[in-house]
Design a protein around this motif. Structure first.
Motif, PDB file in Angstrom:
ATOM      1  N   VAL A   6      38.346  35.208  34.256  1.00 33.36           N
ATOM      2  CA  VAL A   6      37.119  34.592  35.139  1.00 33.36           C
ATOM      3  C   VAL A   6      36.157  35.843  35.548  1.00 33.36           C
ATOM      4  O   VAL A   6      36.447  36.759  35.998  1.00 33.36           O
ATOM      5  CB  VAL A   6      37.711  34.140  36.457  1.00 33.36           C
ATOM      6  CG1 VAL A   6      36.450  33.811  37.303  1.00 33.36           C
ATOM      7  CG2 VAL A   6      38.651  32.918  36.205  1.00 33.36           C
ATOM      8  N   ASP A   8      32.495  36.893  36.595  1.00 30.55           N
ATOM      9  CA  ASP A   8      31.478  36.791  37.345  1.00 30.55           C
ATOM     10  C   ASP A   8      31.098  37.934  38.492  1.00 30.55           C
ATOM     11  O   ASP A   8      32.103  38.348  39.011  1.00 30.55           O
ATOM     12  CB  ASP A   8      31.638  35.590  38.164  1.00 30.55           C
ATOM     13  CG  ASP A   8      30.078  34.932  38.701  1.00 30.55           C
ATOM     14  OD1 ASP A   8      29.591  35.600  39.621  1.00 30.55           O
ATOM     15  OD2 ASP A   8      29.701  33.983  38.174  1.00 30.55           O
ATOM     16  N   ARG A  14      33.547  34.027  42.009  1.00 36.56           N
ATOM     17  CA  ARG A  14      34.682  34.340  41.140  1.00 36.56           C
ATOM     18  C   ARG A  14      36.164  34.123  41.974  1.00 36.56           C
ATOM     19  O   ARG A  14      36.966  33.399  41.383  1.00 36.56           O
ATOM     20  CB  ARG A  14      34.594  35.934  41.030  1.00 36.56           C
ATOM     21  CG  ARG A  14      35.694  36.340  39.914  1.00 36.56           C
ATOM     22  CD  ARG A  14      35.402  37.963  39.673  1.00 36.56           C
ATOM     23  NE  ARG A  14      35.658  38.766  40.813  1.00 36.56           N
ATOM     24  CZ  ARG A  14      34.585  39.561  41.519  1.00 36.56           C
ATOM     25  NH1 ARG A  14      33.504  39.208  41.159  1.00 36.56           N
ATOM     26  NH2 ARG A  14      34.988  40.178  42.472  1.00 36.56           N
ATOM     27  N   ILE A  17      36.646  30.114  41.971  1.00 42.38           N
ATOM     28  CA  ILE A  17      37.149  29.509  40.941  1.00 42.38           C
ATOM     29  C   ILE A  17      38.605  30.014  40.844  1.00 42.38           C
ATOM     30  O   ILE A  17      39.390  29.310  40.587  1.00 42.38           O
ATOM     31  CB  ILE A  17      36.387  30.195  39.469  1.00 42.38           C
ATOM     32  CG1 ILE A  17      35.026  29.792  39.751  1.00 42.38           C
ATOM     33  CG2 ILE A  17      37.215  29.632  38.373  1.00 42.38           C
ATOM     34  CD1 ILE A  17      34.176  30.631  38.500  1.00 42.38           C
ATOM     35  N   ILE A  18      39.156  31.196  41.264  1.00 47.89           N
ATOM     36  CA  ILE A  18      40.602  31.819  41.032  1.00 47.89           C
ATOM     37  C   ILE A  18      41.271  30.865  41.962  1.00 47.89           C
ATOM     38  O   ILE A  18      42.601  30.420  41.882  1.00 47.89           O
ATOM     39  CB  ILE A  18      40.412  33.139  41.473  1.00 47.89           C
ATOM     40  CG1 ILE A  18      39.971  34.185  40.251  1.00 47.89           C
ATOM     41  CG2 ILE A  18      41.788  33.708  41.544  1.00 47.89           C
ATOM     42  CD1 ILE A  18      39.653  35.491  40.670  1.00 47.89           C
ATOM     43  N   ILE A  31      45.911  34.859  35.448  1.00 47.25           N
ATOM     44  CA  ILE A  31      44.321  34.952  35.648  1.00 47.25           C
ATOM     45  C   ILE A  31      43.980  36.552  35.580  1.00 47.25           C
ATOM     46  O   ILE A  31      44.383  37.298  36.245  1.00 47.25           O
ATOM     47  CB  ILE A  31      43.782  34.286  37.209  1.00 47.25           C
ATOM     48  CG1 ILE A  31      44.213  32.980  37.025  1.00 47.25           C
ATOM     49  CG2 ILE A  31      42.524  34.734  37.082  1.00 47.25           C
ATOM     50  CD1 ILE A  31      44.257  32.265  38.458  1.00 47.25           C
ATOM     51  N   GLU A  33      40.663  38.708  36.620  1.00 51.24           N
ATOM     52  CA  GLU A  33      39.416  39.078  37.224  1.00 51.24           C
ATOM     53  C   GLU A  33      38.373  39.856  36.506  1.00 51.24           C
ATOM     54  O   GLU A  33      38.999  41.026  36.652  1.00 51.24           O
ATOM     55  CB  GLU A  33      39.865  38.966  38.675  1.00 51.24           C
ATOM     56  CG  GLU A  33      38.717  38.861  39.557  1.00 51.24           C
ATOM     57  CD  GLU A  33      39.210  39.013  41.051  1.00 51.24           C
ATOM     58  OE1 GLU A  33      38.084  39.102  41.868  1.00 51.24           O
ATOM     59  OE2 GLU A  33      40.288  39.211  41.322  1.00 51.24           O
ATOM     60  N   ILE A  53      36.150  32.098  31.266  1.00 50.00           N
ATOM     61  CA  ILE A  53      35.277  31.306  32.200  1.00 50.00           C
ATOM     62  C   ILE A  53      33.959  32.024  32.424  1.00 50.00           C
ATOM     63  O   ILE A  53      34.254  33.295  33.353  1.00 50.00           O
ATOM     64  CB  ILE A  53      35.901  30.669  33.115  1.00 50.00           C
ATOM     65  CG1 ILE A  53      37.254  29.823  32.784  1.00 50.00           C
ATOM     66  CG2 ILE A  53      35.108  29.817  34.140  1.00 50.00           C
ATOM     67  CD1 ILE A  53      37.945  29.144  33.921  1.00 50.00           C
ATOM     68  N   LEU A  81      30.593  28.062  32.825  1.00 52.94           N
ATOM     69  CA  LEU A  81      30.613  27.550  34.320  1.00 52.94           C
ATOM     70  C   LEU A  81      29.040  27.398  34.762  1.00 52.94           C
ATOM     71  O   LEU A  81      28.207  28.022  34.591  1.00 52.94           O
ATOM     72  CB  LEU A  81      30.944  28.779  35.066  1.00 52.94           C
ATOM     73  CG  LEU A  81      31.041  28.452  36.805  1.00 52.94           C
ATOM     74  CD1 LEU A  81      31.821  27.383  36.851  1.00 52.94           C
ATOM     75  CD2 LEU A  81      31.418  29.786  37.365  1.00 52.94           C
TER      76      LEU A  81
END
Length: 205
Positions: A6, A8, A14, A17-18, A31, A33, A53, A81
Motif C-alpha cells: 500500500v 501513499d 494509507r 486502506i490498511i 501488508i 506499508e 495499491i 486507488l
C-alpha cells in the motif's frame, strides 16, 4: 504468502486502506506499508511484493511498466486507488480499481480475484521450469557450489551458472533464502535434505 503493498504518502489514506484490508480477514497475505514514493521500486523488490495499491496521480511521470522493470517484479498486479474523479484512460493499464466508495465486500471480491491471478501465474511459472532447472534448485538450496552441481549433474560450470540466471529470471527470486522457501513450498526438496543453507538476503543466486 502474498504481499500487498500500500503506497501513499498520506498517513490517513494509507492507514485507512490498511485498516480495511485487515478487517477483511483475507488469509495468506501480508501488508507492506510504503510512505515514501521515492523508495517505491526499491521496497517492492526487497519485499517481493505481489500486489501494489497506489493512487495513479502519485506516480507522476513513472509508468507501471517502468515500476515493474525497476523493481524486478514483472508479474506485479497493480491496483489503482481512485480517490477523486480521474480520466478512465489513466486507469486502463491497471489490473483493478479500488474506489474510496467501495464496500468491504466489493474490495474483498476484487482482491480475491487478483490473488487467484497471482497464484495462477506462480503455478504456471513453476510448470515452465525444466527438469534440469528443478534439479539445480534442489542442489543450490542444499548448499552445493556451482562446481559441485556441475560434477553431480555432469554439466560444465558455465552451464550451471546459465541455468541459475534463467531460474532467477523466471522466478524473480534473487537470493538463496528466497529460493529455499520456493523449493520447500513446491516440494522440490525435503526439510531434512537441506544442509548449510545460506540465509543472507544479500546472497545472489
Amino acid at each position: 504468502m502474498l504481499t500487498i503493498a500500500v503506497a501513499d504518502p498520506s498517513i490517513i489514506i494509507r492507514n485507512g486502506i490498511i485498516t480495511v484490508l485487515k478487517r477483511l480477514n483475507l488469509s495468506n497475505f501480508q501488508i507492506l506499508e510504503i510512505a515514501e514514493m521515492s523508495r517505491l521500486t526499491y521496497l517492492l523488490k526487497k519485499q517481493e511484493s505481489d500486489i501494489l495499491i497506489v493512487n495513479p496521480s502519485l506516480l507522476g511521470v513513472f509508468s507501471l511498466q517502468q515500476i515493474k522493470y525497476e523493481s524486478g517484479r514483472s508479474q506485479l498486479k497493480c491496483v489503482a486507488l481512485q480517490v477523486s474523479v480521474i480520466d478512465h484512460s489513466i486507469l486502463k493499464p491497471y489490473d483493478e480499481v479500488l474506489s474510496i466508495y467501495d464496500t468491504p465486500d466489493q474490495i474483498r471480491e476484487k482482491l480475491l480475484g487478483l490473488t487467484q491471478k497471482v497464484n495462477i501465474i506462480q503455478n504456471d511459472t513453476h510448470n515452465v521450469l525444466s527438469t534440469r532447472e528443478k534439479e539445480i534448485i534442489a542442489c543450490v538450496v542444499k548448499g552445493m557450489t556451482n562446481k559441485q552441481i556441475a560434477e553431480k549433474l555432469y554439466l560444465s560450470t558455465h552451464t550451471v551458472m546459465t541455468h541459475r540466471r534463467n531460474i532467477a529470471a523466471k522466478l524473480q527470486i534473487h537470493s538463496v533464502a528466497g529460493l529455499t522457501i520456493y523449493a520447500i513450498v513446491n516440494k522440490l526438496v525435503e526439510l531434512d535434505d537441506i544442509k548449510n543453507i545460506i540465509t543472507s538476503e544479500s546472497t545472489e543466486i
